[in-house]
Scaffold this active site. Structure first.
Site, mmCIF file in Angstrom:
data_model
loop_
_atom_site.group_PDB
_atom_site.id
_atom_site.type_symbol
_atom_site.label_atom_id
_atom_site.label_comp_id
_atom_site.label_asym_id
_atom_site.label_seq_id
_atom_site.Cartn_x
_atom_site.Cartn_y
_atom_site.Cartn_z
ATOM 1 N N CYS A 74 0.822 -1.212 0.000
ATOM 2 C CA CYS A 74 0.000 0.000 0.000
ATOM 3 C C CYS A 74 0.864 1.274 0.000
ATOM 4 O O CYS A 74 1.637 1.506 0.936
ATOM 5 C CB CYS A 74 -0.868 -0.036 1.244
ATOM 6 N N CYS A 184 -0.533 4.066 -6.619
ATOM 7 C CA CYS A 184 -1.539 3.397 -5.792
ATOM 8 C C CYS A 184 -1.727 2.030 -6.430
ATOM 9 O O CYS A 184 -1.854 1.923 -7.661
ATOM 10 C CB CYS A 184 -2.851 4.173 -5.798
HETATM 11 N N1 DGL Z 1 -4.135 0.860 -2.745
HETATM 12 C C1 DGL Z 1 -3.654 1.660 -1.669
HETATM 13 C C2 DGL Z 1 -2.457 2.481 -2.090
HETATM 14 O O1 DGL Z 1 -1.613 1.953 -2.774
HETATM 15 C C3 DGL Z 1 -4.706 2.412 -0.880
HETATM 16 C C4 DGL Z 1 -5.895 2.847 -1.638
HETATM 17 C C5 DGL Z 1 -7.029 3.311 -0.723
HETATM 18 O O2 DGL Z 1 -7.548 2.470 0.016
HETATM 19 O O3 DGL Z 1 -7.376 4.498 -0.757
HETATM 20 O O4 DGL Z 1 -2.312 3.611 -1.733
#
Ligand code: DGL
Length: 266
Positions: A74, A184
């Site tokens: 993440c 993301c």
């Molecule tokens: N997929 C995650 C990231 O890489 C978080 C996305 C979210 O839940 O807002 O930041």
């Protein structure tokens, strides 16, 4: 001898599977535990304190599973919480933003874009990290807060979603960037749409460089395993059925037959 201990990997939902699918290709002999924090999704609009509490809970969960390493797939938690928690656990911690920024900086780009969640963009983590290694790279950051929802709910072909994706692309392109980091884990799932409006070679999915970094670091510390003793395990904090159907639509992960997560933690 911690080699046979599992590797934990987490994200707010299915997004981290874009990292997991690369990692398992490189080191299939590991025991993996994937955690999708579907109850707290989306992370991108949460405060620093909320994100620290959430990350700590997940690290405690992985600690109870006796992992040798945790992969912060993440971007949002890597950007916002890694600095607060990095010294508080025995296992190794791999945060995506900090782990891939050097390889991006080493390419000597003059102008790089970042698409990420609001929390990641507000932290300026990519800009700060890339500029540590290469102060000459100008980094242009744009938050795309709607994209996580688009991916999690498979709305990528809806007109409204396509318009939103085009809107952010049109904000970014006038900066004449040489590359755009998909900062993301959910965003690589939108490549089909993004590549209709810009050349696909413009986008960097950090998952591959991240996985290579993890492998070389584990190798250096003699922590690689070459014999998997159990199938990857998947856990979520809510709605396992949704995770199962959403993940199946996007990824076939090596020889993982089916993702059937167990609900835990909250
Ligand atoms: N997929 C995650 C990231 O890489 C978080 C996305 C979210 O839940 O807002 O930041």
């Amino acid at each position: 001898m911690g080699n046979e201990k599992p590797i934990g990997i987490f994200d707010s939902g299915i997004g981290g599977l874009s990292v997991f699918s690369e990692l398992i290709k490189l080191i299939p002999g590991e025991n993996y535990i994937y955690f999708g924090d579907t109850l707290n999704l989306p992370y991108g609009n949460k405060t620093k304190d909320e994100l620290i509490r959430i990350t700590k809970n997940i690290f405690d969960f992985f600690e109870s599973k006796k992992v040798k390493a945790v992969v912060m797939a993440c971007n949002t938690t890597s950007a916002v919480t890694y600095g607060y928690l990095k010294d508080k656990y025995e296992f190794k911690i791999y945060p995506v933003v900090q782990s891939v920024s050097k390889s991006i900086a080493d390419k000597n780009y003059n102008r790089v874009g970042v698409f990420a969640t609001a929390a990641t963009i507000n932290s300026h983590a990519y800009k700060k990290e890339i500029n540590i290694y290469n102060p000459k790279t100008s980094v242009f950051e744009i938050a795309c807060p709607e994209w996580v929802n688009i991916v999690e709910n498979q709305l990528q072909n809806e007109e409204e979603s396509i318009n939103n994706i085009r809107k952010h692309l049109n904000e970014m392109l006038p900066n004449n960037v040489e590359k755009i980091i998909l900062g993301c884990t959910h965003y690589p799932y939108l490549m089909n749409i993004l590549s209709k409006y810009a050349d696909s070679s413009l986008f960097i999915n950090p998952a591959k460089a991240f996985s290579e970094y993890i492998v070389s670091d584990l190798k250096r510390d003699n922590l690689l395993n070459n014999k998997r003793t159990c199938e990857p395990k998947f856990y979520v904090s809510s709605n396992p059925e949704h995770f199962k159907s959403a993940s199946g639509l996007f990824y076939k992960i090596n020889d993982v037959e089916e993702i059937s997560p167990e609900k835990v933690l909250y």
